[in-house]
Every structure is written in structure tokens, then in C-alpha cells.
Scaffold this active site. Structure first.
Site, PDB file in Angstrom:
ATOM      1  N   ASP A   1       0.819  -1.211   0.000  1.00  0.00           N
ATOM      2  CA  ASP A   1       0.000   0.000   0.000  1.00  0.00           C
ATOM      3  C   ASP A   1       0.850   1.257   0.000  1.00  0.00           C
ATOM      4  O   ASP A   1       2.062   1.216   0.168  1.00  0.00           O
ATOM      5  CB  ASP A   1      -0.960   0.019   1.203  1.00  0.00           C
ATOM      6  CG  ASP A   1      -0.378  -0.651   2.446  1.00  0.00           C
ATOM      7  OD1 ASP A   1       0.822  -0.448   2.721  1.00  0.00           O
ATOM      8  OD2 ASP A   1      -1.112  -1.375   3.126  1.00  0.00           O
TER       9      ASP A   1
ATOM     10  N   ASN B   1      -8.120  -5.389  14.409  1.00  0.00           N
ATOM     11  CA  ASN B   1      -9.458  -5.706  13.899  1.00  0.00           C
ATOM     12  C   ASN B   1      -9.412  -6.719  12.766  1.00  0.00           C
ATOM     13  O   ASN B   1     -10.414  -6.960  12.088  1.00  0.00           O
ATOM     14  CB  ASN B   1     -10.181  -4.436  13.446  1.00  0.00           C
ATOM     15  CG  ASN B   1      -9.484  -3.744  12.288  1.00  0.00           C
ATOM     16  OD1 ASN B   1      -8.445  -4.191  11.809  1.00  0.00           O
ATOM     17  ND2 ASN B   1     -10.058  -2.631  11.837  1.00  0.00           N
TER      18      ASN B   1
ATOM     19  N   HIS C   1      -7.506  -6.508  10.007  1.00  0.00           N
ATOM     20  CA  HIS C   1      -7.201  -6.014   8.662  1.00  0.00           C
ATOM     21  C   HIS C   1      -5.828  -6.495   8.197  1.00  0.00           C
ATOM     22  O   HIS C   1      -4.912  -6.654   8.997  1.00  0.00           O
ATOM     23  CB  HIS C   1      -7.331  -4.491   8.569  1.00  0.00           C
ATOM     24  CG  HIS C   1      -6.192  -3.703   9.148  1.00  0.00           C
ATOM     25  ND1 HIS C   1      -6.322  -2.959  10.297  1.00  0.00           N
ATOM     26  CD2 HIS C   1      -4.915  -3.511   8.723  1.00  0.00           C
ATOM     27  CE1 HIS C   1      -5.173  -2.347  10.546  1.00  0.00           C
ATOM     28  NE2 HIS C   1      -4.311  -2.680   9.615  1.00  0.00           N
TER      29      HIS C   1
ATOM     30  N   GLU D   1      -9.833  -3.324   5.441  1.00  0.00           N
ATOM     31  CA  GLU D   1     -10.504  -3.252   6.734  1.00  0.00           C
ATOM     32  C   GLU D   1     -11.699  -4.203   6.768  1.00  0.00           C
ATOM     33  O   GLU D   1     -12.119  -4.729   5.724  1.00  0.00           O
ATOM     34  CB  GLU D   1     -10.979  -1.812   6.981  1.00  0.00           C
ATOM     35  CG  GLU D   1      -9.879  -0.764   6.987  1.00  0.00           C
ATOM     36  CD  GLU D   1      -9.027  -0.782   8.259  1.00  0.00           C
ATOM     37  OE1 GLU D   1      -9.313  -1.598   9.163  1.00  0.00           O
ATOM     38  OE2 GLU D   1      -8.079   0.029   8.345  1.00  0.00           O
TER      39      GLU D   1
END
Length: 254
Positions: A69, A148, A150, A155
Site C-alpha cells: 500500500d 481488527n 485487517h 478493513e
């Protein structure tokens, strides 16, 4: 398919193990294509690879890399861009030619009066996918995992067929990344990320997680349902994924 995992004593041992896997891949296939990650998790992996390079144990001159990313709104030279991170943590310390290291070209994104031009966003994403394909695909992909679940900036809610795309960052991810910036307001709110489908096309995937804060997400990814609520759970569908964990990150695995 079950996710294989290895539990090591601590972050140092986990990082050494992951670095060894990457060094072995490079030595076995000098022209390999590596998928790389940023953030706090891989820092010790990269420092270990740098030591191995200086010791003559591995060379990067034929390697091609693709990062997961890149932030929107930070020029490549910004100290918190992922390009700068990789240059400082790995690339400038080894012999990989910079033209063989790749990131989504977030600087090409067109924003007019605060509105993203979707055509430019789609073009950036499609070009990155095409470039990965032209190199023959990723041989070994490194991942971290968020609290979480991700992976990259996929996400909760991300789908298994998602490709490289522009995403908005959640408040929890923005808060987690704030430690790298002088002020929380400086943290980018958008990024380009490889999608779940992009990641799953890698031939081998190694996810590294350390610390108790990752334990629940790790346990859910390994033993829970395959669901977009925990994007890392999609790795259960991959034929060759290894989680490398320290004891704290593995503490919730039944």
C-alpha cells in the site's frame, strides 16, 4: 484449508524466522518477486535481512518488490510515505535497484475541490495490478495484521474478490498510525492498497504477528469463520499460508 502457524518466544525470534524465510526464497530464486509490508511489525525483519546482506548471506540485485500500500497525500519523499519507510528500513541498505521496487502510484491521484477523480483512482489501481501480473506474480508475500483483523488496508467489510483500490482508513487504523506522525491530524485518511484477491494470488504468504493486542484477531483468523468481519480469515482459503507468532500473539489460539 487450515492455516499453519509457528509459535516462537518473542518478537526477536519471530523476526529472525521470517527473515530466514525471505532469505531462503531469494537464495533459491534470485529473480523472485516479493510482496512487502510496512508498519511496526516488519521493522526487525528488515534489519535482520540487512545484516544478512552485509554478511554476504543474501543478495537482492535481481529481486523485484511490490509493497502492499501507499498513502494518499504524501509525496514519495515525505518521511512518513511508505516509499520513504522502505528506503530507510531496507532498500538503501541492500543492493536492490530502486527501479525494481514498486508502490501504488498514489501521487497520480487527481482530486478536484476535495472530490476524488474516480477515473484516475481506477487507473492507478489497474496499472498496479497489471504490473504485478507482468512480473509473473508474487512469490512470497509478507503481511501484518491489525487488531481488527485487517491485512494491508483491507478493513473489516472488505470482500474476498477485492483488488487493488483506493480506500478510506478507519478511525482505529488512523489512531494506530498516529504514533508515526507529529500530530494525529497529519495522518492520511486514504490510501491505495492491494486487495484481498491480489494478496491471495501470491504463491506463498507469511503473516507475522507479535504482542497480546493481536491475539484475538490472530485466533479468529486461524480458527474462526471465513468472514469479511475479519479480513485475515480469508487466508484460510489460501493453499500456502504461514502465521509466524510470538507467544503473546498466539495466546488466544485454542
Amino acid at each position: 484449508m487450515a492455516i499453519n502457524y509457528t509459535i516462537l518466544e518473542d518478537e526477536v525470534e519471530a523476526s529472525q524466522h521470517v527473515a530466514g524465510l525471505f532469505a531462503s526464497m531469494i537464495n533459491r530464486k534470485p529473480q523472485c518477486v516479493l510482496g512487502l509490508a510496512t508498519g511496526g511489525t516488519p521493522v526487525k525483519v528488515y534489519s535482520n535481512l540487512c545484516r544478512r546482506f552485509l554478511a554476504g548471506e543474501v543478495a537482492f540485485e535481481q529481486v523485484t518488490t511490490f509493497n502492499l500500500d501507499e498513502y494518499v497525500g504524501l509525496p514519495p519523499g515525505h518521511e512518513q510515505s511508505y516509499r520513504s519507510f522502505m528506503n530507510e528500513q531496507l532498500f538503501r541498505h541492500v543492493d536492490v535497484p530502486l527501479e525494481q521496487t514498486h508502490f501504488p502510484d498514489a501521487g497520480r491521484l487527481v482530486i478536484n475541490d476535495g472530490v476524488v477523480d474516480s477515473e484516475s483512482a481506477n487507473s492507478i489501481a489497474a496499472d498496479y495490478e497489471a504490473l504485478i501480473e507482468r512480473t509473473g506474480g508474487i512469490d512470497l508475500q509478507l503481511l501484518g495484521i491489525g487488531t481488527n483483523g485487517h491485512i494491508a488496508f483491507n478493513e473489516p467489510g472488505s470482500t474476498i474478490d477485492s483488488m487493488t483500490r483506493l480506500v478510506g482508513l478507519t478511525e482505529s487504523t488512523i489512531a494506530a498510525n498516529a504514533r508515526f506522525f507529529e500530530d494525529a491530524s497529519d495522518v492520511p485518511r486514504q490510501a491505495f492498497t492491494m486487495g484481498i484477491a491480489t494478496i491471495l494470488r501470491a504463491r506463498k504468504i507469511v503473516l507475522m504477528a507479535t504482542g497480546e493486542s493481536k491475539a484475538e484477531a490472530v485466533a479468529s483468523a486461524i480458527n474462526g469463520a471465513v468472514t469479511s468481519d475479519n479480513p485475515a480469515s480469508f487466508l484460510q482459503t489460501h493453499s500456502d499460508t504461514l502465521f509466524v507468532l510470538d507467544k503473546a500473539a498466539a495466546s488466544a489460539i485454542a
